[in-house]
Design a protein around this motif. Structure first.
Motif: not given
Lengths: 184, 608
Positions: A141-142, A145, B226, B278, B281-282, B285-286, B289, B406-408, B410
């Motif tokens: 997904m990155f 993106g 991460f 990235c 962002a990972m 989110l991780f 969660i 996607w970073a946005l 997340m």
């Protein structure tokens, strides 16, 4: 000086009584028969090895002799110290081990600071699958993106009245083409 | 003014050394020592305030190079302090936090025999942290870097009789070490390519991708991004003041601080910025969660810290280091306060850390619960509290930038999860009916408990406004955006709060259908199970086998007698197949080869 000499002899006698006789050994440390020996080939050797490790002869099972020199170390189940009862009063509480108990060949790996083999609520395969698919999905997904980024849509300024046709000195009687403006 | 700034900062740092000297020279005088430490830190904080005010009013920065340490031919290393925007503002904030936390420790660790050693460790940690942030060359920074790592080890393993604490301290050291490899990679690259470890020299050269990647690895290790993050939740084995000081406000931001220091080098390198974005962002989110189903109050706050660190990383990846720094400063206040409040709750309930066994503390611990709520509100970015100025600016910046979509996404999801887990703490710990035994005499009467919490609460409310209004804007931020984007942070947070309330009410409606879906989150994404079982097993197992069996077997047998035997027997069996006793063939071969040799010899001399 005679009294001093006498005192010196008495001191020498007292010191000599405290000297450890030559050839005496401490009661600690490994004796000759304690460390692991060669692979037991005869049943008598097996019995001796089982006795050495404080195990019953029926339970004792050495590692197979494939040239890797395990010797007569007992093959205990590959379970770490995490799985032992935390509430039992072990002799060595941090190792969860009793005195004289046969130690696993890889005990230093199975201590509570290192590898844990305790059963997990979720099976190993499920865990690997879920984690790796999550990470893989994220990476994919990155990548997407990066291909389709998000941005503030900007465009060149769009002037009204046909791009300011008259203000730019256009001919009022002529019929200019209409300029198409885009909505953002 | 130059003199005032330089001397007051140096004096502030020297004030941190005096408790250590006191304990070294008079180790038997331990009764008053903790209070002495606290007072010295308070003095150090007061002394570091004028330089910050001077900077804010006049923009006065300085680099103090005191002492030439050594030179290796043309490579010089000296002791130098860089007092620029970042360090001058961070030092008073770190000292303010440390003052409050030391005062809290007077209450929390009161029954500990070695409380003087605890305070000594905390002060030495603070000293190394300030060395880290004020360092002008990478060597001094590395000294501070390693110093905070060591103090973290000693403090996490404070109760060293507990094997879990030992494991956690070991984990912290090993994960930090892996990050240090990246740092050393960068240092080595700089030594080779720019012949200097001084920041002003480095900023005039161009840094390669490899060198910046080393910095990213260092930040991943130290700031629990991460991949190298498991040590941070495990570090909650240490006492709560340790968690508050090290693992929320100061030590874990060291990695982000390093990246912020090197922001001029990363401005033009889009690949590095994307990597940082990235990764951040990972992380955010991780860890968010993981936080939403934890049951230990300290672990929730630890994952919250990790998530906010990911957010700071995202900001650095957006090429907005000053916003990241602002978030470091505001985050220090409310996160430390959240830890102090959880420490107050834990001690009041006789060391109960499980939120399923707390409840109804709202009226029993009024100051703690209001501080907890204020801190949580600041954390989620309530308008005009401390967190708003940094967090909302970050969300606005990421919404209006040209970034990885996607970073946005997340980051926005993680922002709503922040609301969920903050509400989780408040719901389980403060609201509802008590789930603990009512025997413990819970009170908040000790000023050593109340004053720090109140002080940090004041900081959580006002610090954002004060810092934002006092610093000049370093970058031009996008001011024009649609209404929805402007309000997006607020709307996402409110949505998160609504979802959180809904999820929490599942518990007393006995809805059991969520059992298997929460496994991923509750077991920390299976990351720790995966990593901590495979890598140590492989390495230790193969290490043991290689070191004791394979090497022995090879050196004693394979290279010696048995190996020789094998080689000889295989060679001889190969050669015997040719030696079949065919004499006539051998004589023929002699004849042919001599003839051929004579022919070649005559041809080569060209003598036809």
């Amino acid at each position: 000086t005679a009294s001093r000499l006498l005192g010196g002899i008495r001191w020498l006698g007292a010191a000599a009584q405290q000297v450890i006789p030559l050839g005496a050994r401490a009661a600690s440390g490994l004796s000759k028969d304690m460390p692991p020996g060669p692979y037991p080939r005869t049943p008598e050797e097996r019995t001796d090895a089982a006795k050495k490790y404080n195990m019953r002869v029926e339970d004792y099972e050495p590692y197979p002799d494939d040239g890797f020199r395990f010797g007569d170390s007992p093959k205990l189940p590959e379970r770490s110290q995490h799985e032992r009862d935390p509430w039992y009063d072990w002799d060595h509480s941090e190792l969860r081990l009793n005195w004289g108990e046969p130690m696993h060949f890889d005990l230093d790996m199975y201590t509570r600071n290192h590898v844990d083999t305790s059963p997990t609520p979720v099976s190993w395969n499920t865990m690997c699958k879920h984690l790796l698919s999550f990470v893989g999905f994220m990476l994919f997904m990155f990548y997407l993106g990066e291909m389709y980024p998000s941005y503030q849509p900007v465009a060149p300024k769009q002037y009204p009245y046909n791009n300011l046709y008259l203000e730019h000195g256009g001919d009022p009687s002529a019929n200019p083409e209409s300029v198409k403006h885009y909505e953002i | 003014m130059n003199f005032t700034l330089n001397s007051m900062i140096l004096l502030s740092i020297i004030m941190l050394v005096s408790p250590l000297l006191y304990n070294m020279l008079m180790p038997h005088k331990t009764t008053y020592f903790p209070t002495y430490c606290k007072n010295m830190i308070m003095m150090a904080f007061m002394t570091s305030l004028p330089p910050m005010i001077i900077f804010m009013l006049y923009g006065q920065e300085s680099v103090i190079t005191n002492w030439h340490w050594f030179s290796i031919t043309t490579f010089n290393i000296s002791m130098s302090f860089k007092l620029d925007f970042f360090s001058i503002i961070f030092i008073p904030i770190a000292l303010y936090d440390a003052w409050s936390i030391l005062e809290f420790s007077l209450w929390y660790m009161h029954s500990d025999i070695f409380i003087h050693k605890f305070f000594k460790y905390l002060v030495s940690f603070l000293l190394t942290m300030i060395i880290l942030v004020s360092a002008n060359n990478l060597f001094q920074l590395f000294i501070g870097w390693e110093g905070v790592g060591i103090m973290s080890f000693l403090l996490i393993g404070w109760w060293y009789g507990r094997t879990d604490a030992n494991t956690a301290a070991l984990q912290a050291i090993i994960y930090n070490r892996i990050g240090d490899i990246g740092f050393m990679l960068t240092m080595a690259w700089l030594m080779l390519n720019s012949n200097s470890w001084e920041l002003q020299n480095i900023f005039s050269t161009n840094m390669d991708f490899i060198a910046l990647l080393g910095l990213i690895i260092a930040a991943t290790g130290k700031s629990a991004q991460f991949g190298l993050h498991p040590w941070l939740p495990s570090a909650m084995e240490g006492p709560t003041p340790v968690s508050a000081l090290l693992h929320s406000s100061t030590m874990v931001v060291a990695g982000i601080f390093l990246l912020i220091r090197f922001h001029p080098m990363m401005e033009n390198n889009q690949m590095i910025l994307t990597t940082i974005l990235c990764l951040g962002a990972m992380t955010t989110l991780f860890t968010a969660i993981c936080a939403i189903t934890q049951n230990d109050i300290k672990k929730i706050v630890a994952f919250s810290t990790s998530s906010q660190l990911g957010l700071m990383m995202v900001t650095v990846g957006l090429n907005q280091p000053h916003l990241a720094f602002l978030h470091i400063c505001t985050h220090a206040f409310f996160k430390a306060m959240l830890f102090l409040c959880s420490g107050s709750i834990i001690h009041s309930l006789n060391d109960e850390q499980d939120i399923r066994k707390m409840g109804g503390l709202f009226l029993i611990l009024p100051i703690t619960s209001s501080a907890l709520m204020t801190g949580s509100l600041a954390l989620v970015g309530t308008p005009f509290l401390a967190g708003f100025y940094s967090k909302d600016s970050i969300i606005e910046a990421i919404n209006t930038s040209y970034t990885n979509s996607w970073a946005l996404m997340m980051t926005l999801i993680a922002t709503s999860l922040t609301a969920i887990y903050s509400l989780r703490i408040i719901y389980y710990a403060l609201l509802g009916n008590p789930r603990f035994s009512s025997i413990s005499p819970i009170n908040e009467n000790n000023p050593n408990l109340i004053n720090p919490i109140m002080r940090l609460a004041m900081g959580s409310i006002f610090a954002g406004f004060l810092v934002t209004m006092s610093i000049p804007p370093m970058t031009s931020i996008t001011m024009t955006m649609p209404d929805m984007i402007k309000l997006s942070a607020l709307l996402i947070t409110l949505a998160g709060l609504a979802i959180g309330m809904e999820l929490n009410s599942f518990t007393n409606k006995l809805m059991n259908s969520m059992k298997h879906t929460t496994n991923f989150s509750n077991m920390l994404g299976y990351f720790t199970y995966f990593t901590h079982r495979i890598y140590p097993l492989m390495n230790l197992y193969s290490g043991q086998r290689i070191a004791t069996m394979l090497i022995d077997m090879n050196w004693y047998e394979k290279t010696g007698p048995k190996g020789q035997t094998n080689i000889h027997s295989s060679m001889s069996s190969l050669l015997t197949s040719t030696q079949k006793g065919l004499i006539k063939v051998y004589f023929m071969s002699f004849l042919i080869s001599i003839t051929l040799a004579l022919m070649f010899a005559s041809m080569s001399t060209n003598n036809f």
